[in-house]
Design a protein around this motif. Structure first.
Motif, PDB file in Angstrom:
ATOM      1  N   LYS A 107       0.831  -1.211   0.000  1.00 43.36           N
ATOM      2  CA  LYS A 107       0.000   0.000   0.000  1.00 43.36           C
ATOM      3  C   LYS A 107       0.864   1.260   0.000  1.00 43.36           C
ATOM      4  CE  LYS A 107      -3.637   2.260   2.648  1.00 43.36           C
ATOM      5  NZ  LYS A 107      -4.506   2.177   3.829  1.00 43.36           N
ATOM      6  N   ILE A 108       1.901   1.271   0.821  1.00 40.00           N
ATOM      7  CA  ILE A 108       2.759   2.450   0.944  1.00 40.00           C
ATOM      8  C   ILE A 108       3.668   2.620  -0.271  1.00 40.00           C
ATOM      9  CG2 ILE A 108       4.626   3.506   2.302  1.00 40.00           C
ATOM     10  CD1 ILE A 108       1.827   3.601   3.618  1.00 40.00           C
ATOM     11  N   PHE A 109       4.364   1.558  -0.673  1.00 49.19           N
ATOM     12  CA  PHE A 109       5.387   1.687  -1.705  1.00 49.19           C
ATOM     13  C   PHE A 109       4.864   1.547  -3.135  1.00 49.19           C
ATOM     14  CE2 PHE A 109       7.876   0.581   2.053  1.00 49.19           C
ATOM     15  CZ  PHE A 109       8.774   1.634   2.038  1.00 49.19           C
ATOM     16  N   THR A 110       3.870   0.717  -3.341  1.00 47.47           N
ATOM     17  CA  THR A 110       3.405   0.498  -4.714  1.00 47.47           C
ATOM     18  C   THR A 110       1.987   0.990  -4.949  1.00 47.47           C
ATOM     19  OG1 THR A 110       2.552  -1.737  -4.321  1.00 47.47           O
ATOM     20  CG2 THR A 110       4.891  -1.535  -4.905  1.00 47.47           C
ATOM     21  N   GLY A 111       1.283   1.357  -3.895  1.00 48.13           N
ATOM     22  CA  GLY A 111      -0.089   1.854  -4.050  1.00 48.13           C
ATOM     23  C   GLY A 111      -1.042   0.806  -4.586  1.00 48.13           C
ATOM     24  N   THR A 112      -0.777  -0.458  -4.282  1.00 49.60           N
ATOM     25  CA  THR A 112      -1.622  -1.532  -4.806  1.00 49.60           C
ATOM     26  C   THR A 112      -2.130  -2.421  -3.680  1.00 49.60           C
ATOM     27  OG1 THR A 112       0.264  -3.008  -5.152  1.00 49.60           O
ATOM     28  CG2 THR A 112      -0.375  -1.606  -7.002  1.00 49.60           C
ATOM     29  N   GLY A 113      -3.030  -3.293  -4.049  1.00 50.73           N
ATOM     30  CA  GLY A 113      -3.590  -4.279  -3.140  1.00 50.73           C
ATOM     31  C   GLY A 113      -4.101  -5.444  -3.963  1.00 50.73           C
ATOM     32  N   SER A 114      -4.955  -6.241  -3.355  1.00 46.86           N
ATOM     33  CA  SER A 114      -5.515  -7.376  -4.089  1.00 46.86           C
ATOM     34  C   SER A 114      -7.008  -7.464  -3.842  1.00 46.86           C
ATOM     35  CB  SER A 114      -4.822  -8.678  -3.697  1.00 46.86           C
ATOM     36  OG  SER A 114      -5.062  -8.970  -2.340  1.00 46.86           O
ATOM     37  N   LEU A 115      -7.669  -8.079  -4.790  1.00 46.65           N
ATOM     38  CA  LEU A 115      -9.114  -8.294  -4.749  1.00 46.65           C
ATOM     39  C   LEU A 115      -9.319  -9.795  -4.879  1.00 46.65           C
ATOM     40  CD1 LEU A 115     -11.568  -6.262  -4.853  1.00 46.65           C
ATOM     41  CD2 LEU A 115     -11.642  -6.716  -7.279  1.00 46.65           C
ATOM     42  N   THR A 116      -9.995 -10.402  -3.922  1.00 44.47           N
ATOM     43  CA  THR A 116     -10.273 -11.831  -3.976  1.00 44.47           C
ATOM     44  C   THR A 116     -11.757 -12.025  -4.211  1.00 44.47           C
ATOM     45  OG1 THR A 116      -8.458 -12.284  -2.453  1.00 44.47           O
ATOM     46  CG2 THR A 116     -10.074 -14.038  -2.779  1.00 44.47           C
ATOM     47  N   ILE A 117     -12.091 -12.754  -5.267  1.00 44.56           N
ATOM     48  CA  ILE A 117     -13.480 -13.007  -5.639  1.00 44.56           C
ATOM     49  C   ILE A 117     -13.770 -14.472  -5.347  1.00 44.56           C
ATOM     50  CG2 ILE A 117     -15.142 -13.000  -7.523  1.00 44.56           C
ATOM     51  CD1 ILE A 117     -13.314 -10.856  -8.865  1.00 44.56           C
ATOM     52  N   SER A 118     -14.675 -14.704  -4.396  1.00 43.18           N
ATOM     53  CA  SER A 118     -15.032 -16.065  -3.997  1.00 43.18           C
ATOM     54  C   SER A 118     -16.376 -16.451  -4.595  1.00 43.18           C
ATOM     55  CB  SER A 118     -15.113 -16.172  -2.480  1.00 43.18           C
ATOM     56  OG  SER A 118     -13.904 -15.796  -1.889  1.00 43.18           O
ATOM     57  N   THR A 119     -16.483 -17.740  -4.911  1.00 45.11           N
ATOM     58  CA  THR A 119     -17.734 -18.283  -5.426  1.00 45.11           C
ATOM     59  C   THR A 119     -18.171 -19.432  -4.535  1.00 45.11           C
ATOM     60  OG1 THR A 119     -16.556 -19.805  -6.883  1.00 45.11           O
ATOM     61  CG2 THR A 119     -17.205 -17.684  -7.814  1.00 45.11           C
ATOM     62  N   ALA A 120     -19.432 -19.802  -4.634  1.00 42.11           N
ATOM     63  CA  ALA A 120     -19.934 -20.933  -3.866  1.00 42.11           C
ATOM     64  C   ALA A 120     -19.178 -22.187  -4.288  1.00 42.11           C
ATOM     65  CB  ALA A 120     -21.426 -21.110  -4.112  1.00 42.11           C
ATOM     66  N   GLY A 121     -18.666 -22.891  -3.324  1.00 43.94           N
ATOM     67  CA  GLY A 121     -17.956 -24.130  -3.612  1.00 43.94           C
ATOM     68  C   GLY A 121     -16.506 -23.967  -3.996  1.00 43.94           C
ATOM     69  N   SER A 122     -15.973 -22.751  -3.964  1.00 44.32           N
ATOM     70  CA  SER A 122     -14.552 -22.587  -4.307  1.00 44.32           C
ATOM     71  C   SER A 122     -13.701 -23.149  -3.178  1.00 44.32           C
ATOM     72  CB  SER A 122     -14.208 -21.125  -4.591  1.00 44.32           C
ATOM     73  OG  SER A 122     -14.465 -20.324  -3.467  1.00 44.32           O
ATOM     74  N   ILE A 123     -12.809 -24.012  -3.537  1.00 41.29           N
ATOM     75  CA  ILE A 123     -11.984 -24.715  -2.564  1.00 41.29           C
ATOM     76  C   ILE A 123     -10.779 -23.877  -2.144  1.00 41.29           C
ATOM     77  CG2 ILE A 123     -10.539 -26.760  -2.191  1.00 41.29           C
ATOM     78  CD1 ILE A 123     -12.388 -28.158  -4.257  1.00 41.29           C
ATOM     79  N   ASP A 124     -10.149 -23.205  -3.096  1.00 35.29           N
ATOM     80  CA  ASP A 124      -8.898 -22.497  -2.839  1.00 35.29           C
ATOM     81  C   ASP A 124      -9.072 -21.058  -2.378  1.00 35.29           C
ATOM     82  OD1 ASP A 124      -9.877 -21.594  -5.213  1.00 35.29           O
ATOM     83  OD2 ASP A 124      -8.073 -21.946  -6.375  1.00 35.29           O
ATOM     84  N   GLY A 125     -10.263 -20.659  -2.014  1.00 34.85           N
ATOM     85  CA  GLY A 125     -10.487 -19.307  -1.528  1.00 34.85           C
ATOM     86  C   GLY A 125     -10.910 -18.319  -2.595  1.00 34.85           C
ATOM     87  N   GLY A 126     -10.943 -18.715  -3.837  1.00 33.14           N
ATOM     88  CA  GLY A 126     -11.409 -17.843  -4.905  1.00 33.14           C
ATOM     89  C   GLY A 126     -10.294 -17.381  -5.825  1.00 33.14           C
ATOM     90  N   VAL A 127     -10.655 -16.469  -6.705  1.00 33.42           N
ATOM     91  CA  VAL A 127      -9.720 -15.920  -7.675  1.00 33.42           C
ATOM     92  C   VAL A 127      -9.148 -14.631  -7.095  1.00 33.42           C
ATOM     93  CG1 VAL A 127      -9.496 -14.943  -9.985  1.00 33.42           C
ATOM     94  CG2 VAL A 127     -10.972 -16.909  -9.608  1.00 33.42           C
TER      95      VAL A 127
END
Length: 161
Positions: free
Chosen positions: A111-131
């Motif tokens: 957040k401080i150095f690159t001004g970025t983050g991540s977005l996790t999109i989960s679906t019903a039944g997603s095993i690995d936590g989503g995209v």
């Protein structure tokens, strides 16, 4: 960067790209600059220009071209599209009505150095936590755009019946 040639292979007739994006420019620049300094420092270690030049050219290719083209994301009026890869590719398509949760993460360092983050999109039944869409600029703003599109899509699809 325009990803129309990628999306034209994927979207259905009548489907419209509402928003497209990739990895954040500040992230790419920060790590490219880091590798520039590493390349310059390696001149002292190797005492010859070929190794530092190769490091610098490799970093320029990776951060200036590859990451940008190999991580294309889009929100259409029906779904989320995640296109990864350049020579070998992988496509994930998530319909809005299948999305159960959207999570935003902004770790301190990124957040401080690159001004970025991540977005996790989960679906019903997603095993690995989503995209997970990593190193994107303004992840909270992207979540708002996605929330608005999902709400709009759900309202429009419920009015069809």
């Amino acid at each position: 960067m325009n990803y129309d040639r990628i999306w034209q292979k994927i979207i259905t007739p009548g489907e419209k790209i509402e928003y497209q994006f990739s990895i954040g420019n500040r992230y790419l620049f920060f790590y490219w600059l880091l590798w520039l300094f590493i390349s310059m420092g390696s001149i002292v270690v190797y005492q010859s220009p070929p190794v530092p030049v190769l490091l610098f050219l490799g970093a320029t290719f990776f951060y200036g071209f590859y990451l940008r083209i190999a991580n294309a994301y889009a929100f259409t009026d029906h779904r989320v599209l995640v296109h990864r890869g350049w020579l070998s590719t992988n496509l994930v398509s998530i319909d809005y009505d299948k999305i159960t949760n959207v999570t935003v993460e902004e770790p301190f360092f990124t957040k401080i150095f690159t001004g970025t983050g991540s977005l996790t999109i989960s679906t019903a039944g997603s095993i690995d936590g989503g995209v997970q869409l990593k190193h994107i600029s303004k992840p909270y703003q992207l979540k708002q755009i996605l929330d608005n599109l999902m709400t709009k899509y759900r309202v429009n699809s419920s009015n069809k019946y």
